[in-house]
Enzyme design. Structure first.
Site, PDB file in Angstrom:
ATOM      1  N   CYS A  21      -3.733  -8.578   3.892  1.00 14.65           N
ATOM      2  CA  CYS A  21      -4.446  -9.830   3.644  1.00 14.65           C
ATOM      3  C   CYS A  21      -5.812  -9.788   4.309  1.00 14.65           C
ATOM      4  O   CYS A  21      -6.025  -9.097   5.292  1.00 14.65           O
ATOM      5  CB  CYS A  21      -3.678 -11.055   4.128  1.00 14.65           C
ATOM      6  SG  CYS A  21      -2.077 -11.301   3.363  1.00 14.65           S
ATOM      7  N   ARG A  43      -7.426  -3.060   3.095  1.00 21.48           N
ATOM      8  CA  ARG A  43      -6.312  -3.559   3.897  1.00 21.48           C
ATOM      9  C   ARG A  43      -5.030  -3.692   3.075  1.00 21.48           C
ATOM     10  O   ARG A  43      -3.945  -3.849   3.634  1.00 21.48           O
ATOM     11  CB  ARG A  43      -6.679  -4.921   4.502  1.00 21.48           C
ATOM     12  CG  ARG A  43      -7.796  -4.837   5.531  1.00 21.48           C
ATOM     13  CD  ARG A  43      -8.276  -6.218   5.925  1.00 21.48           C
ATOM     14  NE  ARG A  43      -7.247  -6.974   6.599  1.00 21.48           N
ATOM     15  CZ  ARG A  43      -7.108  -7.040   7.925  1.00 21.48           C
ATOM     16  NH1 ARG A  43      -7.919  -6.355   8.700  1.00 21.48           N
ATOM     17  NH2 ARG A  43      -6.171  -7.785   8.475  1.00 21.48           N
ATOM     18  N   TRP A  51      -1.687 -10.292   0.282  1.00 16.75           N
ATOM     19  CA  TRP A  51      -0.579  -9.340   0.167  1.00 16.75           C
ATOM     20  C   TRP A  51       0.679 -10.193   0.189  1.00 16.75           C
ATOM     21  O   TRP A  51       0.983 -10.841   1.192  1.00 16.75           O
ATOM     22  CB  TRP A  51      -0.612  -8.359   1.331  1.00 16.75           C
ATOM     23  CG  TRP A  51       0.253  -7.157   1.168  1.00 16.75           C
ATOM     24  CD1 TRP A  51      -0.050  -5.997   0.512  1.00 16.75           C
ATOM     25  CD2 TRP A  51       1.575  -6.962   1.697  1.00 16.75           C
ATOM     26  NE1 TRP A  51       0.980  -5.105   0.596  1.00 16.75           N
ATOM     27  CE2 TRP A  51       2.005  -5.669   1.319  1.00 16.75           C
ATOM     28  CE3 TRP A  51       2.436  -7.752   2.450  1.00 16.75           C
ATOM     29  CZ2 TRP A  51       3.243  -5.155   1.674  1.00 16.75           C
ATOM     30  CZ3 TRP A  51       3.685  -7.243   2.800  1.00 16.75           C
ATOM     31  CH2 TRP A  51       4.073  -5.963   2.410  1.00 16.75           C
ATOM     32  N   ASN A  68      -3.924 -15.896   6.688  1.00 18.88           N
ATOM     33  CA  ASN A  68      -3.200 -14.656   6.964  1.00 18.88           C
ATOM     34  C   ASN A  68      -2.065 -14.976   7.919  1.00 18.88           C
ATOM     35  O   ASN A  68      -2.248 -15.746   8.864  1.00 18.88           O
ATOM     36  CB  ASN A  68      -4.114 -13.619   7.626  1.00 18.88           C
ATOM     37  CG  ASN A  68      -5.141 -13.051   6.690  1.00 18.88           C
ATOM     38  OD1 ASN A  68      -5.135 -13.312   5.500  1.00 18.88           O
ATOM     39  ND2 ASN A  68      -6.055 -12.260   7.232  1.00 18.88           N
ATOM     40  N   GLY A  69      -0.908 -14.367   7.697  1.00 17.93           N
ATOM     41  CA  GLY A  69       0.217 -14.599   8.589  1.00 17.93           C
ATOM     42  C   GLY A  69       1.402 -15.182   7.845  1.00 17.93           C
ATOM     43  O   GLY A  69       1.449 -15.201   6.612  1.00 17.93           O
ATOM     44  N   GLU A 121       4.571  13.367  11.160  1.00 20.11           N
ATOM     45  CA  GLU A 121       3.343  12.850  10.561  1.00 20.11           C
ATOM     46  C   GLU A 121       3.087  13.476   9.194  1.00 20.11           C
ATOM     47  O   GLU A 121       2.606  12.806   8.273  1.00 20.11           O
ATOM     48  CB  GLU A 121       2.164  13.095  11.500  1.00 20.11           C
ATOM     49  CG  GLU A 121       0.800  12.713  10.950  1.00 20.11           C
ATOM     50  CD  GLU A 121       0.644  11.241  10.604  1.00 20.11           C
ATOM     51  OE1 GLU A 121      -0.363  10.885   9.956  1.00 20.11           O
ATOM     52  OE2 GLU A 121       1.524  10.425  10.977  1.00 20.11           O
ATOM     53  N   LYS A 148       2.636  11.338   5.674  1.00 15.51           N
ATOM     54  CA  LYS A 148       1.476  11.409   4.784  1.00 15.51           C
ATOM     55  C   LYS A 148       1.913  11.652   3.344  1.00 15.51           C
ATOM     56  O   LYS A 148       1.394  11.047   2.414  1.00 15.51           O
ATOM     57  CB  LYS A 148       0.527  12.524   5.232  1.00 15.51           C
ATOM     58  CG  LYS A 148      -0.313  12.191   6.419  1.00 15.51           C
ATOM     59  CD  LYS A 148      -1.339  11.110   6.089  1.00 15.51           C
ATOM     60  CE  LYS A 148      -1.736  10.341   7.327  1.00 15.51           C
ATOM     61  NZ  LYS A 148      -0.719   9.423   7.829  1.00 15.51           N
ATOM     62  N   GLU A 155       3.563   8.415   1.868  1.00 15.02           N
ATOM     63  CA  GLU A 155       2.797   7.193   1.661  1.00 15.02           C
ATOM     64  C   GLU A 155       1.727   7.307   0.588  1.00 15.02           C
ATOM     65  O   GLU A 155       1.375   6.292  -0.015  1.00 15.02           O
ATOM     66  CB  GLU A 155       2.199   6.691   2.980  1.00 15.02           C
ATOM     67  CG  GLU A 155       1.199   7.585   3.652  1.00 15.02           C
ATOM     68  CD  GLU A 155       0.778   7.056   5.019  1.00 15.02           C
ATOM     69  OE1 GLU A 155       0.934   5.842   5.275  1.00 15.02           O
ATOM     70  OE2 GLU A 155       0.299   7.852   5.836  1.00 15.02           O
ATOM     71  N   HIS A 164      23.001  20.693  11.687  1.00 12.65           N
ATOM     72  CA  HIS A 164      23.783  19.484  11.961  1.00 12.65           C
ATOM     73  C   HIS A 164      23.688  18.480  10.810  1.00 12.65           C
ATOM     74  O   HIS A 164      23.809  17.274  11.035  1.00 12.65           O
ATOM     75  CB  HIS A 164      23.307  18.854  13.272  1.00 12.65           C
ATOM     76  CG  HIS A 164      23.495  19.757  14.451  1.00 12.65           C
ATOM     77  ND1 HIS A 164      24.703  19.926  15.084  1.00 12.65           N
ATOM     78  CD2 HIS A 164      22.621  20.577  15.097  1.00 12.65           C
ATOM     79  CE1 HIS A 164      24.574  20.785  16.073  1.00 12.65           C
ATOM     80  NE2 HIS A 164      23.312  21.205  16.104  1.00 12.65           N
ATOM     81  N   LYS A 200      -3.363  -1.561   5.296  1.00  9.30           N
ATOM     82  CA  LYS A 200      -3.982  -0.832   6.395  1.00  9.30           C
ATOM     83  C   LYS A 200      -3.640  -1.444   7.746  1.00  9.30           C
ATOM     84  O   LYS A 200      -3.283  -0.751   8.679  1.00  9.30           O
ATOM     85  CB  LYS A 200      -5.507  -0.812   6.206  1.00  9.30           C
ATOM     86  CG  LYS A 200      -6.251  -0.027   7.287  1.00  9.30           C
ATOM     87  CD  LYS A 200      -5.888   1.434   7.257  1.00  9.30           C
ATOM     88  CE  LYS A 200      -6.684   2.248   8.247  1.00  9.30           C
ATOM     89  NZ  LYS A 200      -6.221   3.637   8.318  1.00  9.30           N
TER      90      LYS A 200
END
Length: 607
Positions: free
Chosen positions: A2, A27, A73, A99-100, A480, A484, A487, A503, A602
């Protein structure tokens, strides 16, 4: 996640609001809208989807010189035109962007419905407009304050009213609000990116604060109208830092900015005389740091994975027990917080809500907190007692690249600083410093592997899943790397310590499952080669990420990506580069929206 933009001044508001919304696109959002105060009434334009849909319905001319805009969003309610912000009160006189999340939305909605309010949308934000309009016989800022007193949850809001068209009222609790101070004009945004085209002078609101903006200036106060004097600070980032330039995607630009970004992280922080790191921003005395008995690193997503590597750095150099934990889980397990435990919060934006609330819990219990953040003046930077700014520069792509590697470098510097206060030898400190000085060049060498990684991506982009494995710091690199790939390409990927293959995960290995093996030379190399043999025995294709010089790896792996030899602790920084490039080229081959992957944002400012 947002975004808010607002403007009041002598210029037409629409171009400025749209420009701000474009800067907020990174964002993550699924609808956009704006509200203008024009000749005694509010004009609202909003549309689901990308910003071009909103731009297509905006009037060619408008007399509005005050307005607020938003990229949403979706949380409460699907991404539709009706649910897009801004939202209006029933009389059409109050407009709100938010926002929130309002946590007691159901309760407040029932209250308003009992009073006869008919809701148009499914959102929690609409009820804010009705609550503000419900108050009477008070100024707009007083009405906003009274309405917010009923709200539980998080918010950053901007409000305009057609009968008080000389002001914008903003407020903050848990979601960032930044005021931009211009020349006979004022702006407000949830992100500095939306402001730097027009001003470098900014004021950050803190939680529980409200502000009134007019064309001449601003006033800040508590929710019960007690004045709080604030002075602007100067932002160093320039507008052109947010441009893509010659690059097709922000992500690729930011990958290739890493040598310069890491050089900035190191600048002024290497102390050759004492073979240590100079970290003046920690704001903790040497005696306090010597009393630290353990370190906990808190972050979300890539910041958490940086913390996994950082714990290894600190234990190796400072010999202090260290561990990393997802910030979102930390505060909900009633953590034991001790004064001799140093908590380190890691966040690119400095606004990650889970991480912010975790360190607030630590501070409430009296524990020391440091921040490793990229954005100067951000909430985590202000909440922590001190810390390290990454100085990575603006990162626009949702997938973190340069902020991730810069956070690793900051953690190495912190580990070196703590280690040299204890028993880390001059020789070890000196060797690490020399390797740090070479690090930007090593990153350049890793970037030179792009052609090989493009070819690899072409071969493996159609796979349905992938493994990433490594030992020691190699496991942090694997975490990481898998992140990547997931996403931005939407290929399922999992990361495991190489030692865990037997295992469970080995059951999945076969000809259709590529395995990316992170194999830095060092104490664990022999065991990593055993893991390579285990995968090859099951006919699994192996891509080895390693250093030059081991013929066994070259002979057994299907593909080998070699990066320069460096200090063992810096290998995770250099090895992150090929994994970023591989994910980028997989996503490119699949035609994904690389900079704005689906469902992601973001800056995550809600739980």
């Amino acid at each position: 996640m947002c975004g808010i933009i607002g403007y009041i001044g002598n210029r037409s508001a629409i171009p400025i609001l749209v420009s701000g919304l474009m800067r907020l696109e990174y964002r993550g959002y699924d609808s956009a809208g704006l509200a203008l105060s024009v000749r005694g009434s509010l004009k609202v334009h909003k549309a689901a989807g990308k910003l071009f849909r909103l731009k297509s319905i905006l009037p060619k001319r408008s007399g509005g010189k005050i307005g607020i805009g938003h990229t949403r969003w979706a949380t409460h309610g699907a991404p539709t035109d009706i649910n897009a912000h801004p939202h209006l009160s029933a009389d059409g006189k109050t407009a709100v962007v938010h926002n929130g999340i309002v946590e007691n939305a159901a309760e407040l909605r029932s209250l308003l419905e009992d009073e006869g309010v008919e809701f148009v949308s499914e959102t929690d934000t609409e009820l804010l407009a009705h609550l503000i309009a419900r108050e009477t016989d008070a100024s707009l800022e007083q009405r906003v304050g009274k309405a917010l007193a009923l709200v539980q949850g998080t918010y950053g809001i901007a409000v305009i009213h057609c009968d008080e068209s000389d002001r914008i009222v903003v407020a903050r609790h848990g979601s960032p609000i930044i005021i931009g101070v211009g020349d006979r004009e004022m702006l407000v945004a949830s992100d500095i990116a939306a402001l730097v085209r027009y001003t470098q002078q900014v004021v950050h609101l803190d939680d529980g604060e409200i502000a009134t903006l007019d064309a001449k200036g601003f006033r800040t106060m508590t929710m019960d109208a007690q004045p709080i004097p604030k002075s602007p600070s100067t932002v160093s980032w320039q507008d052109d830092a947010y441009e893509r330039g010659e690059y097709a995607h922000y992500m690729r630009k930011e990958i290739f900015e890493q040598p310069a970004a890491i050089a900035r992280t190191l600048s002024g922080r290497i102390e050759d005389r004492f073979h240590t790191a100079h970290l003046g921003g920690l704001n903790l005395e040497a005696s306090d740091l010597r009393d630290i008995k353990r370190v906990k690193l808190l972050g979300c997503g890539s910041a958490f994975y940086a913390g996994v590597a950082g714990a290894h750095f600190i234990e190796s150099l400072a010999r202090i027990p260290a561990s990393a934990e997802p910030a979102a889980e930390f505060r909900y397990r009633n953590p034991v917080i001790e004064r001799d435990t140093l908590h380190v919060a890691i966040s690119q934006s400095g606004e990650t809500l889970d991480t912010l609330m975790a360190i607030q819990e630590v501070r409430r219990s009296g524990g020391p907190v440091l921040g490793i953040v990229n954005v100067v003046g951000s909430s985590i930077a202000r909440e922590a007692e001190g810390g390290i700014y990454m100085h990575a520069g603006p990162e626009v792509s949702v997938a973190s690249t340069k902020a991730y590697t810069c956070s690793l470098v900051a953690l190495v510097l912190l580990a070196l600083h703590l280690g040299r206060m204890r028993d880390l030898s001059i020789e070890r400190g000196s060797n690490l410093i020399e390797a740090l000085k070479r690090l930007p060049d090593d990153i350049e060498s890793a970037l030179a592997t792009e052609d090989s990684l493009r070819d690899l991506a072409q071969r493996h982009a159609r796979c349905s899943s992938a493994f990433y494995i490594g030992r020691g710091t190699g496991f942090a690199v694997a975490l990481e790397g898998a992140q990547k790939l997931k996403e931005i390409s939407y290929i399922h990927a999992e990361a495991y310590p190489s030692s865990e293959l037997k295992h469970g995960p080995l059951a999945l290995v076969g000809p259709e499952l590529p395995t990316f093996m992170v194999m830095p030379h060092g104490a664990m190399l022999e065991k990593s080669i055993v893991s390579l043999e285990e995968v090859k025995a099951r006919k699994g294709p192996v891509i080895a990420l390693t250093h030059p010089g081991d013929a066994r790896i070259a002979r057994r792996a299907d593909s080998v990506i070699e990066i320069p030899h460096t200090d063992d602790l810096l290998a995770p920084v250099v090895m992150a580069i090929p994994l970023q490039l591989f994910a980028y080229h997989c996503a490119l081959a699949l035609g994904r929206d690389i900079d704005q992957p689906r469902n992601l944002a973001k800056s995550v400012t809600v739980e």
